[in-house]
Motif scaffolding. Structure first.
Motif, PDB file in Angstrom:
ATOM      1  N   GLY A   1       0.784  -1.226   0.000  1.00  0.00           N
ATOM      2  CA  GLY A   1       0.000   0.000   0.000  1.00  0.00           C
ATOM      3  C   GLY A   1       0.813   1.270   0.000  1.00  0.00           C
ATOM      4  N   THR A   2       2.080   1.185   0.318  1.00  0.00           N
ATOM      5  CA  THR A   2       2.920   2.387   0.390  1.00  0.00           C
ATOM      6  C   THR A   2       3.051   3.087  -0.969  1.00  0.00           C
ATOM      7  N   PRO A   3       3.392   2.395  -2.051  1.00  0.00           N
ATOM      8  CA  PRO A   3       3.467   3.101  -3.338  1.00  0.00           C
ATOM      9  C   PRO A   3       2.100   3.613  -3.805  1.00  0.00           C
ATOM     10  N   ILE A   4       1.034   2.903  -3.436  1.00  0.00           N
ATOM     11  CA  ILE A   4      -0.307   3.363  -3.790  1.00  0.00           C
ATOM     12  C   ILE A   4      -0.608   4.675  -3.072  1.00  0.00           C
ATOM     13  N   ALA A   5      -0.227   4.759  -1.791  1.00  0.00           N
ATOM     14  CA  ALA A   5      -0.429   5.993  -1.032  1.00  0.00           C
ATOM     15  C   ALA A   5       0.392   7.136  -1.626  1.00  0.00           C
ATOM     16  N   VAL A   6       1.577   6.847  -2.104  1.00  0.00           N
ATOM     17  CA  VAL A   6       2.411   7.879  -2.733  1.00  0.00           C
ATOM     18  C   VAL A   6       1.738   8.379  -4.010  1.00  0.00           C
ATOM     19  N   LEU A   7       1.186   7.474  -4.802  1.00  0.00           N
ATOM     20  CA  LEU A   7       0.508   7.889  -6.032  1.00  0.00           C
ATOM     21  C   LEU A   7      -0.720   8.742  -5.732  1.00  0.00           C
ATOM     22  N   VAL A   8      -1.471   8.392  -4.696  1.00  0.00           N
ATOM     23  CA  VAL A   8      -2.634   9.197  -4.312  1.00  0.00           C
ATOM     24  C   VAL A   8      -2.180  10.583  -3.861  1.00  0.00           C
ATOM     25  N   TYR A   9      -1.135  10.628  -3.041  1.00  0.00           N
ATOM     26  CA  TYR A   9      -0.598  11.909  -2.578  1.00  0.00           C
ATOM     27  C   TYR A   9      -0.142  12.769  -3.751  1.00  0.00           C
ATOM     28  N   LEU A  10       0.580  12.170  -4.685  1.00  0.00           N
ATOM     29  CA  LEU A  10       1.074  12.938  -5.831  1.00  0.00           C
ATOM     30  C   LEU A  10      -0.065  13.393  -6.732  1.00  0.00           C
ATOM     31  N   SER A  11      -1.104  12.581  -6.873  1.00  0.00           N
ATOM     32  CA  SER A  11      -2.257  12.988  -7.674  1.00  0.00           C
ATOM     33  C   SER A  11      -2.909  14.230  -7.097  1.00  0.00           C
TER      34      SER A  11
ATOM     35  N   TYR B   1      -1.543  16.371  -5.004  1.00  0.00           N
ATOM     36  CA  TYR B   1      -0.574  17.474  -5.062  1.00  0.00           C
ATOM     37  C   TYR B   1      -0.564  18.118  -6.447  1.00  0.00           C
ATOM     38  N   PHE B   2      -0.495  17.300  -7.491  1.00  0.00           N
ATOM     39  CA  PHE B   2      -0.406  17.846  -8.839  1.00  0.00           C
ATOM     40  C   PHE B   2      -1.729  18.435  -9.319  1.00  0.00           C
ATOM     41  N   LEU B   3      -2.846  18.046  -8.727  1.00  0.00           N
ATOM     42  CA  LEU B   3      -4.116  18.674  -9.081  1.00  0.00           C
ATOM     43  C   LEU B   3      -4.130  20.143  -8.686  1.00  0.00           C
ATOM     44  N   TYR B   4      -3.459  20.475  -7.599  1.00  0.00           N
ATOM     45  CA  TYR B   4      -3.446  21.844  -7.111  1.00  0.00           C
ATOM     46  C   TYR B   4      -2.254  22.653  -7.611  1.00  0.00           C
ATOM     47  N   LYS B   5      -1.334  22.033  -8.302  1.00  0.00           N
ATOM     48  CA  LYS B   5      -0.196  22.754  -8.869  1.00  0.00           C
ATOM     49  C   LYS B   5      -0.414  22.918 -10.368  1.00  0.00           C
ATOM     50  N   LYS B   6       0.441  23.713 -10.988  1.00  0.00           N
ATOM     51  CA  LYS B   6       0.256  24.020 -12.397  1.00  0.00           C
ATOM     52  C   LYS B   6       0.345  22.805 -13.329  1.00  0.00           C
ATOM     53  N   PRO B   7       1.358  21.963 -13.239  1.00  0.00           N
ATOM     54  CA  PRO B   7       1.399  20.864 -14.229  1.00  0.00           C
ATOM     55  C   PRO B   7       0.381  19.773 -13.898  1.00  0.00           C
ATOM     56  N   ALA B   8      -0.897  20.063 -14.174  1.00  0.00           N
ATOM     57  CA  ALA B   8      -1.969  19.121 -13.834  1.00  0.00           C
ATOM     58  C   ALA B   8      -1.893  17.845 -14.674  1.00  0.00           C
ATOM     59  N   LYS B   9      -1.129  17.860 -15.751  1.00  0.00           N
ATOM     60  CA  LYS B   9      -1.005  16.646 -16.561  1.00  0.00           C
ATOM     61  C   LYS B   9      -0.347  15.522 -15.759  1.00  0.00           C
ATOM     62  N   TYR B  10       0.511  15.876 -14.788  1.00  0.00           N
ATOM     63  CA  TYR B  10       1.141  14.852 -13.969  1.00  0.00           C
ATOM     64  C   TYR B  10       0.131  14.190 -13.029  1.00  0.00           C
ATOM     65  N   ALA B  11      -0.883  14.929 -12.617  1.00  0.00           N
ATOM     66  CA  ALA B  11      -1.958  14.340 -11.826  1.00  0.00           C
ATOM     67  C   ALA B  11      -2.690  13.291 -12.662  1.00  0.00           C
ATOM     68  N   PHE B  12      -2.913  13.596 -13.931  1.00  0.00           N
ATOM     69  CA  PHE B  12      -3.537  12.622 -14.828  1.00  0.00           C
ATOM     70  C   PHE B  12      -2.671  11.377 -14.959  1.00  0.00           C
ATOM     71  N   TYR B  13      -1.363  11.551 -15.078  1.00  0.00           N
ATOM     72  CA  TYR B  13      -0.462  10.398 -15.174  1.00  0.00           C
ATOM     73  C   TYR B  13      -0.536   9.525 -13.921  1.00  0.00           C
ATOM     74  N   CYS B  14      -0.542  10.178 -12.756  1.00  0.00           N
ATOM     75  CA  CYS B  14      -0.624   9.421 -11.495  1.00  0.00           C
ATOM     76  C   CYS B  14      -1.947   8.679 -11.382  1.00  0.00           C
ATOM     77  N   MET B  15      -3.032   9.350 -11.761  1.00  0.00           N
ATOM     78  CA  MET B  15      -4.340   8.696 -11.690  1.00  0.00           C
ATOM     79  C   MET B  15      -4.437   7.545 -12.686  1.00  0.00           C
ATOM     80  N   ALA B  16      -3.829   7.708 -13.850  1.00  0.00           N
ATOM     81  CA  ALA B  16      -3.828   6.620 -14.830  1.00  0.00           C
ATOM     82  C   ALA B  16      -3.066   5.414 -14.283  1.00  0.00           C
ATOM     83  N   MET B  17      -1.941   5.654 -13.619  1.00  0.00           N
ATOM     84  CA  MET B  17      -1.195   4.549 -13.012  1.00  0.00           C
ATOM     85  C   MET B  17      -2.015   3.865 -11.927  1.00  0.00           C
ATOM     86  N   LEU B  18      -2.745   4.650 -11.132  1.00  0.00           N
ATOM     87  CA  LEU B  18      -3.606   4.066 -10.102  1.00  0.00           C
ATOM     88  C   LEU B  18      -4.704   3.204 -10.713  1.00  0.00           C
TER      89      LEU B  18
END
Length: 102
Positions: free
Chosen positions: A62-72, A74-91
């Protein structure tokens, strides 16, 4: 707090909790606190040696899954929102693999 510090804290917490559950599981098993056919109930996960080792394994997975959720988030609220999409796609792909392998 930077994103790197947040990821480091999640990884550290996952590692420590996993190690604690694993060591407790080994200690419980060493003293004979285990059952042969373990059922995955909350009581068995917390009081059985093998159950505690399963719980440690789940924390480690569950640790890497929690990291992906955290990064998703985080990136939703920062400018490069495309990285949030990448994290969500990996999830999504990860959950598809988990659900189809069970």
């Amino acid at each position: 707090m930077t994103v790197e510090n947040g990821v480091a804290k999640i990884m550290r917490a996952g590692l420590v909790s996993s190690l604690v559950f694993m060591v407790l599981g080994v200690i419980f098993s060493f003293f004979g606190i285990y059952t042969d056919g373990i059922e995955l109930t909350l009581k068995n996960l917390l009081t059985d040696g093998a159950g505690l080792m399963y719980l440690g394994t789940f924390c480690m997975i569950g640790t890497p899954i929690a990291v992906l959720v955290y990064l998703s988030v985080y990136f939703l609220y920062k400018k490069p929102a495309k990285y949030a999409f990448y994290c969500m796609a990996m999830l999504v792909f990860l959950f598809i693999v988990i659900l189809t392998r069970v």
